[in-house]
Design a protein around this motif. Structure first.
Motif, short mmCIF file in Angstrom:
data_model
loop_
_atom_site.label_atom_id
_atom_site.label_comp_id
_atom_site.label_asym_id
_atom_site.label_seq_id
_atom_site.Cartn_x
_atom_site.Cartn_y
_atom_site.Cartn_z
N ALA A 67 2.19 -0.43 5.57
CA ALA A 67 2.20 -1.23 4.34
C ALA A 67 3.59 -1.27 3.74
N ASP A 68 3.82 -2.29 2.93
CA ASP A 68 4.99 -2.34 2.07
C ASP A 68 4.59 -3.04 0.78
N GLU A 69 5.55 -3.45 -0.02
CA GLU A 69 5.22 -4.07 -1.31
C GLU A 69 4.52 -5.41 -1.15
N ASN A 70 4.66 -6.02 0.04
CA ASN A 70 4.15 -7.37 0.23
C ASN A 70 2.83 -7.46 0.97
N LYS A 71 2.60 -6.57 1.91
CA LYS A 71 1.41 -6.70 2.74
C LYS A 71 0.99 -5.36 3.34
N ILE A 72 -0.23 -5.36 3.84
CA ILE A 72 -0.79 -4.23 4.57
C ILE A 72 -1.27 -4.75 5.92
N MET A 73 -1.00 -4.01 6.99
CA MET A 73 -1.54 -4.32 8.31
C MET A 73 -2.30 -3.09 8.80
N TYR A 74 -3.50 -3.30 9.31
CA TYR A 74 -4.28 -2.16 9.78
C TYR A 74 -4.94 -2.46 11.13
N LEU A 75 -5.12 -1.42 11.92
CA LEU A 75 -5.69 -1.51 13.26
C LEU A 75 -6.98 -0.69 13.31
N TYR A 76 -8.01 -1.24 13.93
CA TYR A 76 -9.30 -0.56 13.96
C TYR A 76 -10.03 -0.82 15.28
N THR A 77 -11.01 0.03 15.54
CA THR A 77 -11.84 -0.09 16.75
C THR A 77 -13.30 -0.14 16.34
N ALA A 78 -14.00 -1.17 16.79
CA ALA A 78 -15.45 -1.27 16.57
C ALA A 78 -16.16 -0.96 17.88
N ALA A 79 -17.35 -0.38 17.79
CA ALA A 79 -18.10 -0.04 19.00
C ALA A 79 -19.60 -0.12 18.72
N THR A 80 -20.36 -0.42 19.78
CA THR A 80 -21.82 -0.43 19.70
C THR A 80 -22.38 0.40 20.85
N VAL B 139 -4.92 -8.10 8.09
CA VAL B 139 -3.75 -8.26 7.23
C VAL B 139 -4.20 -8.51 5.80
N VAL B 140 -3.56 -7.85 4.88
CA VAL B 140 -3.83 -8.03 3.46
C VAL B 140 -2.52 -8.35 2.75
N GLU B 141 -2.51 -9.37 1.91
CA GLU B 141 -1.34 -9.66 1.09
C GLU B 141 -1.49 -8.97 -0.25
N LEU B 142 -0.41 -8.34 -0.71
CA LEU B 142 -0.44 -7.61 -1.97
C LEU B 142 0.15 -8.45 -3.09
N ASP B 143 -0.39 -8.28 -4.25
CA ASP B 143 0.08 -8.96 -5.46
C ASP B 143 1.06 -8.03 -6.17
N GLY B 144 2.33 -8.44 -6.23
CA GLY B 144 3.36 -7.60 -6.82
C GLY B 144 3.15 -7.33 -8.30
N THR B 145 2.29 -8.10 -8.95
CA THR B 145 2.04 -7.87 -10.37
C THR B 145 0.99 -6.78 -10.59
N GLU B 146 0.32 -6.37 -9.50
CA GLU B 146 -0.71 -5.33 -9.59
C GLU B 146 -0.12 -3.99 -9.14
N PRO B 147 -0.66 -2.86 -9.63
CA PRO B 147 -0.19 -1.55 -9.18
C PRO B 147 -0.36 -1.40 -7.67
N PHE B 148 0.58 -0.71 -7.05
CA PHE B 148 0.50 -0.49 -5.60
C PHE B 148 -0.73 0.37 -5.30
N PRO B 149 -1.59 -0.06 -4.37
CA PRO B 149 -2.82 0.69 -4.08
C PRO B 149 -2.53 2.04 -3.44
N GLN B 150 -3.29 3.04 -3.82
CA GLN B 150 -3.11 4.38 -3.27
C GLN B 150 -4.37 4.92 -2.62
N GLN B 151 -5.48 4.78 -3.31
CA GLN B 151 -6.77 5.21 -2.77
C GLN B 151 -7.53 3.98 -2.28
N LEU B 152 -7.77 3.91 -0.98
CA LEU B 152 -8.36 2.72 -0.39
C LEU B 152 -9.71 3.02 0.26
#
Length: 378
Positions: free
Chosen positions: A138-151, A200-213
């Motif tokens: 993550a940075d001030e502008n966006k978050i990128m995350y990788l995940y694995t789904a399984a059945t 991918v998530v875009e962050l709003d610079g006017t909002e506090p930076f997220p910490q607990q997700l």
């Protein structure tokens, strides 16, 4: 003909564009989204992009737009070839072939190479479905995350019906802008039962930076053998869905510490006979954003702006790092109050010596590209 995977990729980006009602987003941004979708489809023919309940009218609109804008892209000048060496992603290497488009790869290469990534590896499971959130950056502008789904062996994964991040402190969902991924086909026991994805998530610079997700996922699946049926996805009775699977975690504070560098080059140039200026460039680990403004405020009307950017192809940014050239492709675009801005992949963490933005005027393919040095380390 547009393949099924390409169509799904186009749809995903079209849904994002539909979420922006301001008509100043315009055709330039739509073309950027379409280009992204087409490239994803070409690079990962087996990928599935999240979709559910989208009508055929949406498909027709997106495909029609693709037909209108595809020919100019096919006739555009060749993109500069990247000379960089591939980065070994370690335990995340499997995501390269299953969940990452070529647009994302330079950004994640840079993040992983510089240790700018957080390994989460937390799992949630219920009723034969499971989700593992593998890693995030993550940075001030966006978050990128990788995940694995399984059945389990009773179901095969059709798509990820929903994937989103929630800021637990503010109790609000963050702005998800894109999802892409694909089923594993080898080895055979994992075929259609394991799905690697990128969000991918875009962050709003006017909002506090997220910490607990809190990451929330819902997996769409079908009975074994159904994926081969061409009607799969059109008959809702065939679809099954997992419970909402949630993974809670704290975002590494290091992501909040890295501040975006903003420069204002004020470089004047001409587009389609109109004077414009490269007014601002933002550089951060996951994103480089360039803003172009009309120099004459009196020309800042919709028709004039549309005419200018209809004829403009923002090809990308060439980043030079230790004599190697890396092509940073555009990933999105939108309108602003006085022009347009485009977002590109980033390798800012690698300390580039220079960044050069390349622009082509569609009606002047015999002319040289417009090249703007937006950053020089010297």
């Amino acid at each position: 003909m547009i393949s099924s995977s390409e169509e799904q990729a186009l749809l995903a980006d079209a849904v994002y564009m539909q979420g922006e009602p301001d008509k100043d987003i315009g055709n330039a941004a739509l073309r950027s989204a379409i280009q992204t979708g087409i490239e994803r489809g070409q690079q990962r023919m087996k990928n599935r992009v999240f979709s559910r309940g989208m009508g055929f009218s949406v498909i027709a609109a997106v495909v029609a737009a693709a037909v209108l804008f595809l020919l100019p892209y096919l006739h555009s000048a060749p993109q500069p070839v990247s000379t960089r060496q591939s980065v070994n992603w370690g335990e995340l290497e499997v995501f390269k072939e299953n969940a990452i488009s070529s647009l994302d790869e330079p950004t994640l290469d840079s993040a992983i190479q510089n240790g700018y990534i957080q390994m989460v590896n937390q799992k949630a499971e219920a009723d034969g479905y499971s989700i593992t959130l593998n890693a995030i950056t993550a940075d001030e502008n966006k978050i990128m995350y990788l995940y694995t789904a399984a059945t389990d062996d009773k179901q095969e994964i059709y798509s990820i019906n929903s994937a989103k991040l929630k800021d637990r402190t503010a109790d609000r969902y963050l702005n998800t802008t894109g999802q892409v991924g694909g089923n594993v086909t080898i080895p055979e026991p994992e075929k259609n039962h394991v799905f690697y994805g990128r969000g991918v998530v875009e962050l709003d610079g006017t909002e506090p930076f997220p910490q607990q997700l809190e990451a929330e996922f819902r997996i769409a699946s079908v009975n074994p053998g159904k994926l081969a049926d061409r009607r799969t996805g059109t008959i809702m009775a065939d679809m099954h869905y997992s419970p909402v699977l949630k993974v809670r975690f704290a975002l590494d504070p290091k992501f909040q510490e890295y501040k975006t560098r903003i420069v204002k080059p004020n470089l004047p140039f001409t587009l389609n006979g109109h004077e414009v200026v490269l007014s601002q460039v933002e550089m951060s680990p996951l994103l480089i954003r360039a803003r172009v403004a009309l120099k004459n405020p009196a020309e800042n009307g919709w028709e004039t702006r549309e005419g200018i950017f209809e004829n403009t192809l923002f090809q990308g940014i060439t980043s030079k790092v230790q004599r190697e050239s890396v092509q940073l492709s555009p990933v999105s675009g939108n309108g602003t109050e006085d022009g347009f801005e485009y977002s590109f992949a980033s390798n800012w963490l690698n300390g580039p010596e220079s960044l050069v933005l390349k622009i082509k005027e569609r009606n002047s393919f015999d002319k040289a590209d417009i090249q703007l040095e937006i950053y020089n380390k010297k």
